[in-house]
Design an enzyme around this catalytic site. Structure first.
Site, PDB file in Angstrom:
ATOM      1  N   HIS A  38      -3.168   7.620   2.027  1.00 34.05           N
ATOM      2  CA  HIS A  38      -3.582   6.285   1.583  1.00 34.05           C
ATOM      3  C   HIS A  38      -4.973   6.017   2.141  1.00 34.05           C
ATOM      4  CE1 HIS A  38      -3.833   2.125   0.793  1.00 34.05           C
ATOM      5  NE2 HIS A  38      -3.600   1.739   2.027  1.00 34.05           N
TER       6      HIS A  38
ATOM      7  N   ASN B 240      -9.877   0.123   0.036  1.00 35.02           N
ATOM      8  CA  ASN B 240      -8.418   0.225   0.016  1.00 35.02           C
ATOM      9  C   ASN B 240      -7.893  -0.360  -1.293  1.00 35.02           C
ATOM     10  OD1 ASN B 240      -5.671  -0.091   0.354  1.00 35.02           O
ATOM     11  ND2 ASN B 240      -5.804  -0.905   2.439  1.00 35.02           N
TER      12      ASN B 240
ATOM     13  N   CYS C  82       0.817  -1.228   0.000  1.00 39.23           N
ATOM     14  CA  CYS C  82       0.000   0.000   0.000  1.00 39.23           C
ATOM     15  C   CYS C  82       0.845   1.270   0.000  1.00 39.23           C
ATOM     16  CB  CYS C  82      -0.943   0.017   1.205  1.00 39.23           C
ATOM     17  SG  CYS C  82      -2.109  -1.344   1.218  1.00 39.23           S
TER      18      CYS C  82
HETATM   19  N1  ACO Z   1     -18.325  -7.790   9.649  1.00 39.98           N
HETATM   20  C1  ACO Z   1     -18.792  -8.003  10.881  1.00 39.98           C
HETATM   21  N2  ACO Z   1     -18.001  -8.303  11.926  1.00 39.98           N
HETATM   22  C2  ACO Z   1     -16.670  -8.362  11.698  1.00 39.98           C
HETATM   23  C3  ACO Z   1     -16.113  -8.156  10.442  1.00 39.98           C
HETATM   24  C4  ACO Z   1     -17.001  -7.866   9.380  1.00 39.98           C
HETATM   25  N3  ACO Z   1     -16.580  -7.626   8.114  1.00 39.98           N
HETATM   26  N4  ACO Z   1     -14.781  -8.280  10.518  1.00 39.98           N
HETATM   27  C5  ACO Z   1     -14.504  -8.560  11.801  1.00 39.98           C
HETATM   28  N5  ACO Z   1     -15.638  -8.611  12.515  1.00 39.98           N
HETATM   29  C6  ACO Z   1     -15.800  -8.874  13.941  1.00 39.98           C
HETATM   30  C7  ACO Z   1     -14.629  -9.599  14.528  1.00 39.98           C
HETATM   31  O1  ACO Z   1     -14.733 -10.986  14.319  1.00 39.98           O
HETATM   32  C8  ACO Z   1     -14.757  -9.211  15.998  1.00 39.98           C
HETATM   33  O2  ACO Z   1     -15.740 -10.023  16.577  1.00 39.98           O
HETATM   34  P1  ACO Z   1     -15.515 -10.590  18.082  1.00 39.98           P
HETATM   35  O3  ACO Z   1     -15.437  -9.368  18.947  1.00 39.98           O
HETATM   36  O4  ACO Z   1     -16.742 -11.402  18.288  1.00 39.98           O
HETATM   37  O5  ACO Z   1     -14.255 -11.368  18.021  1.00 39.98           O
HETATM   38  C9  ACO Z   1     -15.298  -7.790  15.952  1.00 39.98           C
HETATM   39  O6  ACO Z   1     -15.852  -7.636  14.635  1.00 39.98           O
HETATM   40  C10 ACO Z   1     -14.232  -6.736  16.193  1.00 39.98           C
HETATM   41  O7  ACO Z   1     -13.114  -7.061  15.385  1.00 39.98           O
HETATM   42  P2  ACO Z   1     -11.811  -6.158  15.394  1.00 39.98           P
HETATM   43  O8  ACO Z   1     -10.820  -6.715  14.417  1.00 39.98           O
HETATM   44  O9  ACO Z   1     -11.347  -5.921  16.786  1.00 39.98           O
HETATM   45  O10 ACO Z   1     -12.423  -4.789  14.828  1.00 39.98           O
HETATM   46  P3  ACO Z   1     -11.748  -3.387  14.679  1.00 39.98           P
HETATM   47  O11 ACO Z   1     -12.597  -2.370  15.316  1.00 39.98           O
HETATM   48  O12 ACO Z   1     -10.291  -3.400  15.014  1.00 39.98           O
HETATM   49  O13 ACO Z   1     -11.873  -3.137  13.103  1.00 39.98           O
HETATM   50  C11 ACO Z   1     -10.525  -3.273  11.127  1.00 39.98           C
HETATM   51  C12 ACO Z   1     -11.265  -4.040  12.214  1.00 39.98           C
HETATM   52  C13 ACO Z   1     -11.531  -2.438  10.349  1.00 39.98           C
HETATM   53  C14 ACO Z   1      -9.868  -4.269  10.193  1.00 39.98           C
HETATM   54  C15 ACO Z   1      -9.488  -2.334  11.775  1.00 39.98           C
HETATM   55  O14 ACO Z   1      -8.730  -3.046  12.721  1.00 39.98           O
HETATM   56  C16 ACO Z   1      -8.575  -1.738  10.753  1.00 39.98           C
HETATM   57  O15 ACO Z   1      -8.985  -0.962   9.921  1.00 39.98           O
HETATM   58  N6  ACO Z   1      -7.258  -2.061  10.837  1.00 39.98           N
HETATM   59  C17 ACO Z   1      -6.338  -1.614   9.841  1.00 39.98           C
HETATM   60  C18 ACO Z   1      -6.397  -2.562   8.710  1.00 39.98           C
HETATM   61  C19 ACO Z   1      -6.014  -1.974   7.407  1.00 39.98           C
HETATM   62  O16 ACO Z   1      -6.310  -0.837   7.095  1.00 39.98           O
HETATM   63  N7  ACO Z   1      -5.343  -2.768   6.574  1.00 39.98           N
HETATM   64  C20 ACO Z   1      -5.000  -2.347   5.271  1.00 39.98           C
HETATM   65  C21 ACO Z   1      -3.552  -2.324   5.012  1.00 39.98           C
HETATM   66  S1  ACO Z   1      -2.634  -1.422   6.125  1.00 39.98           S
HETATM   67  C22 ACO Z   1      -2.922   0.082   5.747  1.00 39.98           C
HETATM   68  O17 ACO Z   1      -3.242   0.309   4.599  1.00 39.98           O
HETATM   69  C23 ACO Z   1      -2.799   1.153   6.673  1.00 39.98           C
END
Ligand code: ACO
Length: 324
Positions: free
Chosen positions: A251, A281, A112
């Site tokens: 980004h 993304n 990314c």
């Molecule tokens: N729909 C519904 N529920 C979901 C989904 C979904 N698509 N995905 C995960 N969940 C659930 C999980 O299973 C978890 O359930 P649990 O509590 O029963 O275990 C709950 O939602 C919370 O999950 P978390 O991973 O803690 O959620 P969080 O608030 O951290 O959000 C996310 C997740 C959106 C991925 C966030 O962590 C994030 O954006 N991280 C950065 C990831 C990213 O941007 N990656 C791209 C490359 S890096 C970059 O470009 C910067």
């Protein structure tokens, strides 16, 4: 002399997958996706479609905007992790499509953050005088690298291509500074094994551990810190600070990350360009697509200070400061 961006272009797939489409595929909801990420829809290439077509269109649009022909270019750099071939590079394939020969063409792999790593390369060439007119493309199709049964990743990514044409010109406008950093120690936060592709509409069996593997919450924290810090370093290297910034084009990974970075940098969201809602993304394509939109919407004016910053697999991150 400065390396000025004199043309931008972008292209996205025609197929739009809304959050309602995602609800039909995995146990998710529009509410969860919008609240956690800001994403409402994303574009994805279908089985048989080719990212190269998007790269070609984006490049042609950037060349048209610059008033140049491919034959005017002196180098082609492509930031991507989605190449169809281990070799030749995607840049060499694009070079053939553009009908231009013998100039150097090569890929940069920083996921990314690839577009910013590419900026670092073209910036160095411009400063050294090695090459003047260059095409820098950011393109990815991460929709073909996600496990479409994994709700934690498949809702996040989309496909697309963006391009900029740079020319080295007298004066103080253009790329002012680029800072890139990496942490191989953190590679396990975000990775995908090579060797397998599958479009969202393609039948087949995906091994359970296949596709993008991501530790979302850890990544979130690293990304916010790294993106804000590296933007500050790049501004500092140009003798500037956040208060000098007219527009940040970050980004587009997650609206919450973008907002947290803006807050850390003490920049209002009115100075931050966002299109993650419409595209998700798009990895290395996200900054050049957003930049192209901002330019075409008239949001960037001569001499504006623009900050581009990205973070991605590697981990890699970086920022560029441009006086437009
Ligand atoms: N729909 C519904 N529920 C979901 C989904 C979904 N698509 N995905 C995960 N969940 C659930 C999980 O299973 C978890 O359930 P649990 O509590 O029963 O275990 C709950 O939602 C919370 O999950 P978390 O991973 O803690 O959620 P969080 O608030 O951290 O959000 C996310 C997740 C959106 C991925 C966030 O962590 C994030 O954006 N991280 C950065 C990831 C990213 O941007 N990656 C791209 C490359 S890096 C970059 O470009 C910067």
């Amino acid at each position: 002399m400065g390396a000025r961006i004199i043309g931008t272009g972008s292209a996205i797939p025609t197929t739009c997958l809304t959050n309602a489409d995602m609800e039909k595929r995995v146990a998710t909801s529009n509410d969860w996706i919008v609240t956690r990420t800001g994403i409402q829809e994303r574009r994805a290439i279908k089985h048989g479609e080719d990212l190269m077509d998007l790269m070609h269109v984006a490049s042609t649009r950037a060349l048209d905007a610059a008033g140049l022909k491919a034959q005017d270019l002196q180098a082609i750099v492509v930031a991507t992790v989605s190449g169809e071939y281990y070799f030749p590079s995607t840049a060499c394939l694009l070079q053939e499509r553009l009908g231009v020969d013998t100039i150097p063409a090569f890929d940069v792999n920083a996921a990314c953050a690839g577009f910013i790593y590419g900026m670092s390369v073209v910036h160095s060439y411009a400063k050294s005088g090695e090459y003047g007119r260059m095409l820098l493309v950011g393109a990815d199709a991460l929709s073909t690298m996600v496990n479409w049964q994994d709700r934690t990743t498949c809702v996040l990514f989309g496909d697309g291509a963006g391009a900029v044409v740079l020319d080295t010109q007298p004066g103080d406008r253009g790329l002012l500074s680029t800072v890139i950093e990496s942490s191989g120690a953190l590679w396990k936060l975000l990775h995908v094994r090579s060797g397998h592709r599958q479009a969202f509409d393609q039948e087949g069996i995906q091994p359970k551990d296949w596709g993008i593997q991501m530790k979302g919450p850890e990544l979130f924290k690293v990304a916010v810190r790294a993106l804000a810090d590296v933007a500050g370093k790049a501004l500092g290297r140009s003798g500037l600070s956040s208060s000098d910034v007219h527009l940040i084009i970050p980004h587009q990974a997650n609206l919450r990350i973008i907002q947290a970075v803006a807050e850390r940098m003490k920049v209002g969201m009115d100075k931050v360009y966002c299109n993650v809602q419409r595209f998700g993304n798009t990895s290395a394509a996200s900054i050049p697509i957003a930049l192209d939109e901002a330019v075409r919407e008239g949001k960037i004016h001569d001499n504006d200070i623009i900050v581009l910053n990205a973070c991605g697999g590697g981990l890699t991150w970086g920022a560029s400061v441009v006086r437009w």
